[in-house]
Design a protein around this motif. Structure first.
Motif, mmCIF file in Angstrom:
data_model
loop_
_atom_site.group_PDB
_atom_site.id
_atom_site.type_symbol
_atom_site.label_atom_id
_atom_site.label_comp_id
_atom_site.label_asym_id
_atom_site.label_seq_id
_atom_site.Cartn_x
_atom_site.Cartn_y
_atom_site.Cartn_z
ATOM 1 N N ASN A 167 0.809 -1.228 0.000
ATOM 2 C CA ASN A 167 0.000 0.000 0.000
ATOM 3 C C ASN A 167 0.839 1.275 0.000
ATOM 4 O O ASN A 167 0.306 2.366 0.216
ATOM 5 N N PHE A 168 2.142 1.146 -0.257
ATOM 6 C CA PHE A 168 2.986 2.342 -0.314
ATOM 7 C C PHE A 168 2.624 3.149 -1.559
ATOM 8 O O PHE A 168 2.402 2.591 -2.639
ATOM 9 N N TRP A 169 2.589 4.463 -1.444
ATOM 10 C CA TRP A 169 2.098 5.312 -2.526
ATOM 11 C C TRP A 169 2.942 5.209 -3.806
ATOM 12 O O TRP A 169 2.436 5.359 -4.915
ATOM 13 N N GLY A 170 4.247 4.963 -3.654
ATOM 14 C CA GLY A 170 5.126 4.896 -4.826
ATOM 15 C C GLY A 170 5.527 3.486 -5.205
ATOM 16 O O GLY A 170 6.497 3.317 -5.955
ATOM 17 N N ARG A 171 4.779 2.477 -4.723
ATOM 18 C CA ARG A 171 5.162 1.088 -4.973
ATOM 19 C C ARG A 171 5.183 0.770 -6.473
ATOM 20 O O ARG A 171 6.125 0.137 -6.966
ATOM 21 N N ARG A 172 4.190 1.201 -7.221
ATOM 22 C CA ARG A 172 4.137 0.857 -8.641
ATOM 23 C C ARG A 172 5.250 1.536 -9.436
ATOM 24 O O ARG A 172 5.818 0.935 -10.361
ATOM 25 N N PHE A 173 5.598 2.763 -9.092
ATOM 26 C CA PHE A 173 6.711 3.431 -9.773
ATOM 27 C C PHE A 173 8.023 2.697 -9.504
ATOM 28 O O PHE A 173 8.839 2.495 -10.417
ATOM 29 N N ILE A 174 8.225 2.300 -8.243
ATOM 30 C CA ILE A 174 9.460 1.603 -7.874
ATOM 31 C C ILE A 174 9.537 0.241 -8.554
ATOM 32 O O ILE A 174 10.600 -0.177 -9.025
ATOM 33 N N PHE A 191 14.923 -0.903 0.090
ATOM 34 C CA PHE A 191 14.979 0.164 -0.904
ATOM 35 C C PHE A 191 15.199 1.529 -0.261
ATOM 36 O O PHE A 191 15.757 2.426 -0.899
ATOM 37 N N ARG A 192 14.765 1.681 0.964
ATOM 38 C CA ARG A 192 14.891 2.954 1.711
ATOM 39 C C ARG A 192 14.222 4.074 0.911
ATOM 40 O O ARG A 192 14.884 5.023 0.458
ATOM 41 N N PRO A 193 12.902 3.988 0.729
ATOM 42 C CA PRO A 193 12.210 4.958 -0.132
ATOM 43 C C PRO A 193 12.247 6.389 0.380
ATOM 44 O O PRO A 193 12.149 7.328 -0.413
ATOM 45 N N ASN A 194 12.401 6.582 1.674
ATOM 46 C CA ASN A 194 12.395 7.937 2.240
ATOM 47 C C ASN A 194 13.792 8.513 2.425
ATOM 48 O O ASN A 194 13.944 9.594 3.004
ATOM 49 N N GLN A 195 14.812 7.827 1.918
ATOM 50 C CA GLN A 195 16.183 8.326 2.045
ATOM 51 C C GLN A 195 16.459 9.368 0.964
ATOM 52 O O GLN A 195 16.077 9.182 -0.196
ATOM 53 N N PRO A 196 17.133 10.485 1.300
ATOM 54 C CA PRO A 196 17.445 11.512 0.291
ATOM 55 C C PRO A 196 18.401 10.992 -0.768
ATOM 56 O O PRO A 196 19.131 10.015 -0.561
ATOM 57 N N VAL A 197 18.426 11.655 -1.903
ATOM 58 C CA VAL A 197 19.281 11.303 -3.032
ATOM 59 C C VAL A 197 20.258 12.438 -3.272
ATOM 60 O O VAL A 197 19.853 13.606 -3.382
ATOM 61 N N ASN A 198 21.557 12.111 -3.351
ATOM 62 C CA ASN A 198 22.527 13.171 -3.638
ATOM 63 C C ASN A 198 22.704 13.310 -5.150
ATOM 64 O O ASN A 198 22.193 12.532 -5.943
ATOM 65 N N ALA A 326 11.922 7.483 -3.364
ATOM 66 C CA ALA A 326 10.611 7.186 -3.937
ATOM 67 C C ALA A 326 10.134 8.315 -4.837
ATOM 68 O O ALA A 326 9.557 8.070 -5.914
ATOM 69 N N GLU A 327 10.367 9.572 -4.452
ATOM 70 C CA GLU A 327 9.951 10.707 -5.281
ATOM 71 C C GLU A 327 10.760 10.763 -6.577
ATOM 72 O O GLU A 327 10.201 11.053 -7.641
ATOM 73 N N VAL A 328 12.033 10.486 -6.491
ATOM 74 C CA VAL A 328 12.853 10.463 -7.708
ATOM 75 C C VAL A 328 12.389 9.346 -8.634
ATOM 76 O O VAL A 328 12.317 9.524 -9.867
ATOM 77 N N ALA A 329 12.048 8.194 -8.055
ATOM 78 C CA ALA A 329 11.551 7.091 -8.880
ATOM 79 C C ALA A 329 10.270 7.484 -9.603
ATOM 80 O O ALA A 329 10.099 7.193 -10.801
ATOM 81 N N ALA A 330 9.361 8.147 -8.913
ATOM 82 C CA ALA A 330 8.095 8.544 -9.537
ATOM 83 C C ALA A 330 8.315 9.570 -10.646
ATOM 84 O O ALA A 330 7.706 9.477 -11.721
ATOM 85 N N MET A 331 9.181 10.552 -10.437
ATOM 86 C CA MET A 331 9.404 11.582 -11.450
ATOM 87 C C MET A 331 10.187 11.037 -12.650
ATOM 88 O O MET A 331 9.918 11.415 -13.798
ATOM 89 N N ILE A 332 11.153 10.147 -12.400
ATOM 90 C CA ILE A 332 11.873 9.507 -13.504
ATOM 91 C C ILE A 332 10.902 8.663 -14.337
ATOM 92 O O ILE A 332 10.959 8.633 -15.580
ATOM 93 N N HIS A 333 10.014 7.983 -13.662
ATOM 94 C CA HIS A 333 9.007 7.191 -14.380
ATOM 95 C C HIS A 333 8.151 8.071 -15.282
ATOM 96 O O HIS A 333 7.900 7.726 -16.455
#
Length: 381
Positions: A167-174, A191-198, A326-333
């Motif tokens: 039920n994670f909001w970005g599961r399908r993008f990931i 996966f650590r979806p809430n970890q920042p990306v450098n 997770a946000e980067v995964a969604a936007m890249i998708h």
């Protein structure tokens, strides 16, 4: 005495055949008839007189003393392909091959088949052969040709990360990006979806997602070592127009990338055009005033093309917040969907371009007290 000519011999009277002679003739004819009947009734009597007359590497069949060939062996044309018959096939079934027979590697020659017109056709049953020649066509009808279908690419299943629930909001993008190897997890299957990306990590994701060509001229950044693990990804991201460096030839690879920087990089790399009604598009965000001035047109283009994904509230952009994995995964998708590489995903977190009626309704309360002040703030945001 007078010499008289010799008298002609009197013809002897015809004597009737005796009983013993009649029986002997009857037995002789019965024997000959039995031999003929036996030779004609055999299922496999493919005798080859040519093999007996001319030397052949294949040993000829042994001929019984009492076998009689009622008809001669048919003449074989020199260029005709050999009639390959299965051992159990009737000798009278003459096969006209549609395709030329290929000789075997051993060089063996099959004996020619004889034709006995008095035989009736028998059902043919395939028999396996070690030479490979007897598996040729035995019927006059050709088999249909089957064209192999083009092989489709097989995409492996997504990685089952232990910290990304269903039920994670970005599961399908990931899932989509992990199944294609664009995103990877950590050794502990997280996966650590809430970890920042450098910035270095983001450059690596861009390299895998868009298959960028190698850079012809790399920039030697002062803060990027010569053997840095993300050197090639940084060079390709800059050459493709996704990222830029900072003054004094610095890249800041360890600096966390913000959400607005992710969207600006994607719009620049995809070369999306600037929309005409920026203020109308940006009115969908309640925090549009927090968008940096250099990025207003880029964020408007990202919104118009469906690149923005906000969670939990789609009206809150949070442009200066560090982007999570997770946000980067969604936007890249969404960027790959825009380029036509991926299929669309239905999600309530994807920001849609507001209609003119929605935009006018959201901006009307701001314009009522002081129009000049509101106009100024909307232009900065």
């Amino acid at each position: 005495m007078t010499n008289r000519p010799p008298s002609e011999p009197e013809s002897s009277q015809k004597t009737a055949l005796g009983f013993d002679e009649f029986i002997a003739i009857l037995v002789a004819f019965a024997t000959i008839g039995a031999i003929l009947f036996w030779s004609l009734s055999r299922r496999d009597s493919s005798w080859n007189l040519n093999g007996l007359l001319s030397p052949s590497p294949t040993p000829s069949r042994s001929v019984q003393p009492n076998q009689v060939l009622p008809f001669p062996t048919p003449k074989v044309e020199p260029n005709a392909a050999p009639n390959n018959l299965l051992p159990s096939s009737p000798p009278e079934a003459v096969v006209e091959p549609k395709a030329p027979a290929f000789p075997s590697s051993s060089g063996a020659v099959l004996p020619s088949a004889q034709v006995i017109p008095t035989q009736y056709p028998q059902p043919q049953t395939p028999v396996s052969s070690s030479t490979g020649l007897e598996s040729s066509i035995i019927t006059s009808s050709a088999l249909p040709l089957v064209t192999p279908a083009k092989q489709k690419s097989i995409i492996p299943p997504p990685i089952a990360f232990n910290d990304v629930p269903d039920n994670f909001w970005g599961r399908r993008f990931i899932d989509v990006l992990s199944s294609r190897g664009i995103l990877k997890g950590f050794p502990d299957y997280s996966f650590r979806p809430n970890q920042p990306v450098n910035r270095a990590e983001f450059a690596t994701i861009l390299q895998k997602a868009f298959n960028q060509e190698p850079s012809k001229s790399a920039i030697a950044f002062q803060d990027v070592p010569a053997k840095f693990w993300a050197n090639s990804a940084i060079d390709q991201a800059i050459s493709a127009g996704f990222l830029k460096g900072y003054p004094k030839k610095t890249f800041k690879p360890q600096q966390n990338i913000t959400r607005v920087q992710v969207l600006v990089a994607l719009v620049s790399g995809l070369n999306l055009k600037k929309p005409t009604s920026q203020n109308q598009i940006l009115s969908v965000y309640k925090d549009a005033k927090n968008i940096p001035s250099y990025a207003t047109s880029k964020i408007a283009a990202a919104t118009a093309n469906g690149l923005v994904v906000n969670y939990p509230n789609s009206q809150i952009l949070a442009p200066n917040k560090a982007a999570t994995r997770a946000e980067v995964a969604a936007m890249i998708h969404q960027a790959l969907v825009k380029r036509g590489k991926l299929a669309r995903i239905s999600s309530q977190n994807i920001v849609r371009r507001p209609s003119p009626s929605q935009a006018s309704g959201s901006m009307s309360p701001k314009l009522s007290p002081t129009p000049k002040q509101n106009l100024k703030s909307s232009t900065q945001g």
